[in-house]
Write a protein that holds these residues in place. Structure first.
Motif, PDB file in Angstrom:
ATOM      1  N   SER A 201       0.828  -1.215   0.000  1.00 52.17           N
ATOM      2  CA  SER A 201       0.000   0.000   0.000  1.00 52.17           C
ATOM      3  C   SER A 201       0.858   1.259   0.000  1.00 52.17           C
ATOM      4  O   SER A 201       0.495   2.272  -0.603  1.00 52.17           O
TER       5      SER A 201
ATOM      6  N   PHE B 197       3.910   1.406  -1.379  1.00 50.73           N
ATOM      7  CA  PHE B 197       4.406   1.480  -2.761  1.00 50.73           C
ATOM      8  C   PHE B 197       3.374   2.185  -3.629  1.00 50.73           C
ATOM      9  O   PHE B 197       3.693   3.094  -4.405  1.00 50.73           O
TER      10      PHE B 197
ATOM     11  N   ALA C 277       9.764   0.125   2.255  1.00 51.91           N
ATOM     12  CA  ALA C 277       8.346   0.336   2.554  1.00 51.91           C
ATOM     13  C   ALA C 277       7.742  -1.003   2.975  1.00 51.91           C
ATOM     14  O   ALA C 277       7.062  -1.684   2.203  1.00 51.91           O
TER      15      ALA C 277
ATOM     16  N   MET D 134      10.969  -6.564   5.173  1.00 54.63           N
ATOM     17  CA  MET D 134      11.234  -7.237   6.438  1.00 54.63           C
ATOM     18  C   MET D 134      12.556  -7.987   6.432  1.00 54.63           C
ATOM     19  O   MET D 134      12.646  -9.153   6.819  1.00 54.63           O
TER      20      MET D 134
ATOM     21  N   PRO E 204       6.139   2.143  11.531  1.00 56.75           N
ATOM     22  CA  PRO E 204       4.812   2.524  12.014  1.00 56.75           C
ATOM     23  C   PRO E 204       4.726   2.774  13.516  1.00 56.75           C
ATOM     24  O   PRO E 204       3.841   2.259  14.201  1.00 56.75           O
TER      25      PRO E 204
ATOM     26  N   HIS F 167      -1.816   3.463   8.704  1.00 60.09           N
ATOM     27  CA  HIS F 167      -1.496   3.319   7.278  1.00 60.09           C
ATOM     28  C   HIS F 167      -1.909   4.566   6.498  1.00 60.09           C
ATOM     29  O   HIS F 167      -1.180   5.014   5.595  1.00 60.09           O
TER      30      HIS F 167
HETATM   31  N1  LIG Z   1       9.462  -2.689  10.675  1.00 64.99           N
HETATM   32  C1  LIG Z   1       9.021  -2.116   9.440  1.00 64.99           C
HETATM   33  C2  LIG Z   1       7.531  -2.104   9.363  1.00 64.99           C
HETATM   34  O1  LIG Z   1       6.829  -2.597  10.231  1.00 64.99           O
HETATM   35  N2  LIG Z   1       7.026  -1.525   8.265  1.00 64.99           N
HETATM   36  C3  LIG Z   1       5.613  -1.417   8.047  1.00 64.99           C
HETATM   37  O2  LIG Z   1       5.176  -2.417   7.136  1.00 64.99           O
HETATM   38  C4  LIG Z   1       3.939  -1.957   6.565  1.00 64.99           C
HETATM   39  C5  LIG Z   1       3.967  -2.211   5.076  1.00 64.99           C
HETATM   40  O3  LIG Z   1       2.684  -1.996   4.570  1.00 64.99           O
HETATM   41  P1  LIG Z   1       2.472  -1.982   2.966  1.00 64.99           P
HETATM   42  O4  LIG Z   1       3.100  -3.242   2.415  1.00 64.99           O
HETATM   43  O5  LIG Z   1       0.976  -1.961   2.796  1.00 64.99           O
HETATM   44  O6  LIG Z   1       3.134  -0.750   2.429  1.00 64.99           O
HETATM   45  C6  LIG Z   1       3.849  -0.455   6.876  1.00 64.99           C
HETATM   46  O7  LIG Z   1       2.900  -0.227   7.906  1.00 64.99           O
HETATM   47  C7  LIG Z   1       5.238  -0.120   7.375  1.00 64.99           C
HETATM   48  O8  LIG Z   1       5.269   0.958   8.309  1.00 64.99           O
END
Ligand SMILES: NCC(=O)N[C@@H]1O[C@H](COP(=O)([O-])[O-])[C@@H](O)[C@H]1O
Ligand SMILES: Nc1nc2c(c(=O)[nH]1)N[C@@H](CN(C=O)c1ccc(C(=O)N[C@@H](CCC(=O)O)C(=O)O)cc1)CN2
Length: 184
Positions: free
Chosen positions: A13, A15, A79, A82, A102, A163
């Protein structure tokens, strides 16, 4: 022209928020072939590179393969990626890798920042964009936005509101960096 490469592991999301904001995304790097972000990038005709770390003997070997695939990028944006970025990528992009987290760092670093803040019972959490260094979520903070936890709010409801804030803060921060309004 400045370009960015986005590293993501999951939904994508953020991205999409970067792409919808018109930011010049040259490539999406993902460590899971079946992650929804891959299809989202393909649907926008944005190049993708899938890296399966299990195919490599070391993190350095995997990151060397990523570097070989990456187009010249002015900025790498994590974004929801992991993976811990190792010395190989850090050396190739010194001070040019940023991460979206986050929670309001230095509080609640790591992989489960939203749930950790919620479980702790803080009244205010939020979103951080920071420079990636050799530590975990320890790099220089570039931008933050607060998100108040509402009385009786569910974790799922909080996640959705966080988000929504991410989808504004990250594109704004990346655009400011590319316009050299925000120095890395
Ligand atoms: N430790 C890093 C972490 O937790 N990142 C978090 O992964 C999610 C990705 O969402 P997305 O795939 O919908 O962009 C986001 O909430 C970002 O902050
Ligand atoms: N060098 C850095 N890499 C990354 C950072 C950072 O600040 N410095 N931020 C993280 C994002 N992240 C939380 O915000 C995070 C992601 C993944 C893990 C983790 O432990 N992952 C794996 C280990 C996999 C690996 O060794 O690469 C695990 O679950 O064991 C911790 C924090 C992005 N990368």
């Amino acid at each position: 022209m400045s370009t960015i490469s986005v590293f993501a592991s999951g939904t994508g999301s953020n991205f999409e928020a970067l792409a919808d904001a018109g930011l010049p995304i040259a490539m999406v790097v993902c460590d899971h072939a079946d992650a929804p972000v891959v299809a989202k990038a393909q649907a926008r005709s944005i190049a993708t590179f899938i890296i399966d770390y299990r195919d490599y003997p070391t993190k350095a070997a995997a990151e060397t393969a990523i570097l070989a695939a990456l187009p010249a990028s002015d900025l790498i944006v994590l974004a929801g990626y992991m993976r811990i970025i190792g010395p190989t990528l850090l050396a190739a992009y010194p001070g040019q890798i940023i991460n979206l987290h986050p929670a309001l760092l230095p509080s609640f670093p790591g992989r489960t920042g939203i749930a950790d803040a919620y479980a702790y019972g803080v009244k205010v959490t939020g979103v951080t964009v920071h420079v990636v260094d050799a530590g975990i979520d320890s790099g220089r903070i570039l931008a933050q936005a607060p998100v108040r936890i509402l009385p009786g709010e569910s974790l799922a409801h909080l996640e959705a509101r966080i988000h929504a804030v991410e989808h504004q803060l990250l594109p704004h921060t990346v655009a400011a960096i590319l316009k050299e309004e925000l120095a890395l």
